[in-house]
Write an enzyme that holds these catalytic residues in place. Structure first.
Site, PDB file in Angstrom:
ATOM      1  N   ASP A  86      -7.250  -6.211   3.673  1.00  0.00           N
ATOM      2  CA  ASP A  86      -6.605  -4.901   3.778  1.00  0.00           C
ATOM      3  C   ASP A  86      -6.700  -4.365   5.209  1.00  0.00           C
ATOM      4  O   ASP A  86      -7.799  -4.110   5.707  1.00  0.00           O
ATOM      5  CB  ASP A  86      -7.312  -3.956   2.795  1.00  0.00           C
ATOM      6  N   HIS A 106      -8.257   1.440  -4.490  1.00  0.00           N
ATOM      7  CA  HIS A 106      -9.244   1.272  -3.429  1.00  0.00           C
ATOM      8  C   HIS A 106      -9.859   2.639  -3.150  1.00  0.00           C
ATOM      9  O   HIS A 106      -9.211   3.504  -2.561  1.00  0.00           O
ATOM     10  CB  HIS A 106      -8.521   0.701  -2.188  1.00  0.00           C
ATOM     11  N   MET A 132      -8.749   8.576  -0.512  1.00  0.00           N
ATOM     12  CA  MET A 132      -9.659   8.968   0.582  1.00  0.00           C
ATOM     13  C   MET A 132     -10.101  10.413   0.387  1.00  0.00           C
ATOM     14  O   MET A 132      -9.283  11.271   0.046  1.00  0.00           O
ATOM     15  CB  MET A 132      -8.925   8.859   1.918  1.00  0.00           C
ATOM     16  N   SER A 140       0.832  -1.194   0.000  1.00  0.00           N
ATOM     17  CA  SER A 140       0.000   0.000   0.000  1.00  0.00           C
ATOM     18  C   SER A 140       0.873   1.253   0.000  1.00  0.00           C
ATOM     19  O   SER A 140       1.615   1.522   0.942  1.00  0.00           O
ATOM     20  CB  SER A 140      -0.909   0.018   1.230  1.00  0.00           C
ATOM     21  N   MET A 146     -12.156  -5.380   4.533  1.00  0.00           N
ATOM     22  CA  MET A 146     -11.378  -4.504   5.417  1.00  0.00           C
ATOM     23  C   MET A 146     -11.180  -5.223   6.747  1.00  0.00           C
ATOM     24  O   MET A 146     -12.138  -5.672   7.376  1.00  0.00           O
ATOM     25  CB  MET A 146     -12.113  -3.179   5.670  1.00  0.00           C
ATOM     26  N   HIS A 196      -1.104  -1.097  -4.454  1.00  0.00           N
ATOM     27  CA  HIS A 196      -2.404  -0.781  -3.845  1.00  0.00           C
ATOM     28  C   HIS A 196      -2.466   0.723  -3.575  1.00  0.00           C
ATOM     29  O   HIS A 196      -1.634   1.270  -2.852  1.00  0.00           O
ATOM     30  CB  HIS A 196      -2.572  -1.576  -2.544  1.00  0.00           C
ATOM     31  N   ASP A 256      -4.698   3.845  -2.130  1.00  0.00           N
ATOM     32  CA  ASP A 256      -5.818   4.210  -1.257  1.00  0.00           C
ATOM     33  C   ASP A 256      -6.237   5.649  -1.504  1.00  0.00           C
ATOM     34  O   ASP A 256      -5.488   6.576  -1.190  1.00  0.00           O
ATOM     35  CB  ASP A 256      -5.390   4.070   0.216  1.00  0.00           C
TER      36      ASP A 256
HETATM   37  C1  DX5 Z   1      -6.658   1.739   5.210  1.00  0.00           C
HETATM   38  C2  DX5 Z   1      -6.136   1.412   3.840  1.00  0.00           C
HETATM   39  C3  DX5 Z   1      -5.064   0.392   3.815  1.00  0.00           C
HETATM   40  C4  DX5 Z   1      -3.790   0.772   4.552  1.00  0.00           C
HETATM   41  C5  DX5 Z   1      -3.172  -0.499   5.038  1.00  0.00           C
HETATM   42  O1  DX5 Z   1      -7.821   2.462   5.089  1.00  0.00           O
HETATM   43  O2  DX5 Z   1      -7.198   0.895   3.030  1.00  0.00           O
HETATM   44  O3  DX5 Z   1      -4.750   0.001   2.490  1.00  0.00           O
HETATM   45  O4  DX5 Z   1      -2.886   1.479   3.761  1.00  0.00           O
HETATM   46  O5  DX5 Z   1      -2.107  -0.199   5.865  1.00  0.00           O
HETATM   47  P1  DX5 Z   1      -1.526  -1.251   6.930  1.00  0.00           P
HETATM   48  O6  DX5 Z   1      -1.102  -2.467   6.159  1.00  0.00           O
HETATM   49  O7  DX5 Z   1      -0.387  -0.520   7.551  1.00  0.00           O
HETATM   50  O8  DX5 Z   1      -2.647  -1.557   7.900  1.00  0.00           O
HETATM   51 ZN    ZN Z   2      -6.672  -0.011   1.012  1.00  0.00          ZN
END
Ligand code: DX5
Ligand code: ZN
Length: 216
Positions: free
Chosen positions: A175, A66, A37, A8, A137, A33, A35
């Site tokens: 994830d 994602h 937001m 990620s 999740m 990956h 993310d």
């Molecule tokens: C959280 C994200 C994840 C995050 C995972 O909302 O969707 O992808 O980056 O990070 P770790 O592996 O550190 O929990």
């Molecule tokens: Zn994610």
């Protein structure tokens, strides 16, 4: 199929992103990956198109996007143009899930649905044959580095059963809080893809951490 690892980018060094992209390219990792937001669906803002464009310029592996945003359909086409290969939307963020999934697939991309920790897998029963990916999740979305929620193990097993029962081709991606301590148990439960943020980027040797996560 052997399991896949998707580091990620959220946990990468944004002041030297090229370095981390090259590391992933050269490593045994399978996907990037990403993310996204919006500060509305989740209580955090990450990065958007200028950063995705730069990642796409140098990434030599598929981009697994994602989306943790409301009304994600607005961005599917732009995401395709910036290099997305897989787009996953949250079950909790869309009203017309079938429409969203169809829109992603009509662009020639792979479609995924993400379930928050509290959302029951049975809600996917009537759409599971349309999906290439189901992302469970294992933390509440919004931040990297959170503690893994153990109920995920049983959720994976129940989802795997449903996938087999319905003869769906969907992969199960996990994830949040994935680590060297729990990844084997996740694979045993039926996970196909593991996202790893802190487990990779906070380790002394990220390439080695990826390699360890690939070995069962
Ligand atoms: C959280 C994200 C994840 C995050 C995972 O909302 O969707 O992808 O980056 O990070 P770790 O592996 O550190 O929990
Ligand atoms: Zn994610």
């Amino acid at each position: 199929m052997s399991h896949l690892i998707a580091p990620s980018i959220l946990s990468a060094d944004f002041s030297n992103l090229r370095n981390d992209i090259d590391m992933i390219n050269k490593s045994e990792a399978d996907w990037f990956h990403l993310d996204i937001m919006d500060g509305v669906f989740v209580p955090n803002i990450s990065f958007g198109f200028p950063v995705i464009e730069q990642i796409n310029k140098y990434a030599k592996k598929p981009l697994d996007v994602h989306l943790m945003i409301v009304d994600p359909d607005r961005y599917f086409e732009k995401l395709k143009n910036t290099g997305a290969d897989i787009i996953s939307v949250h079950y909790e963020a869309v009203t017309h899930l079938h429409r969203s999934v169809s829109a992603i697939k009509s662009l020639g991309l792979k479609a995924g649905v993400v379930l928050n920790p509290h959302t029951n897998i049975i809600l996917l029963e009537d759409i599971i044959n349309e999906l290439e990916l189901i992302l469970l999740m294992s933390v509440n979305p919004g931040y990297g580095g959170q503690k893994f929620i153990p109920n995920t193990y049983s959720k994976i097993s129940r989802l795997k059963e449903l996938i087999l029962k319905k003869n769906s081709k969907a992969l199960i991606e996990i994830d949040g809080g994935v680590s060297l301590g729990n990844f084997k148990k996740l694979i045993d439960a039926g996970a196909d893809v593991l996202v790893a943020g802190n487990a990779v980027f906070r380790s002394k040797n990220p390439t080695d951490a990826i390699s360890k996560l690939k070995k069962i």
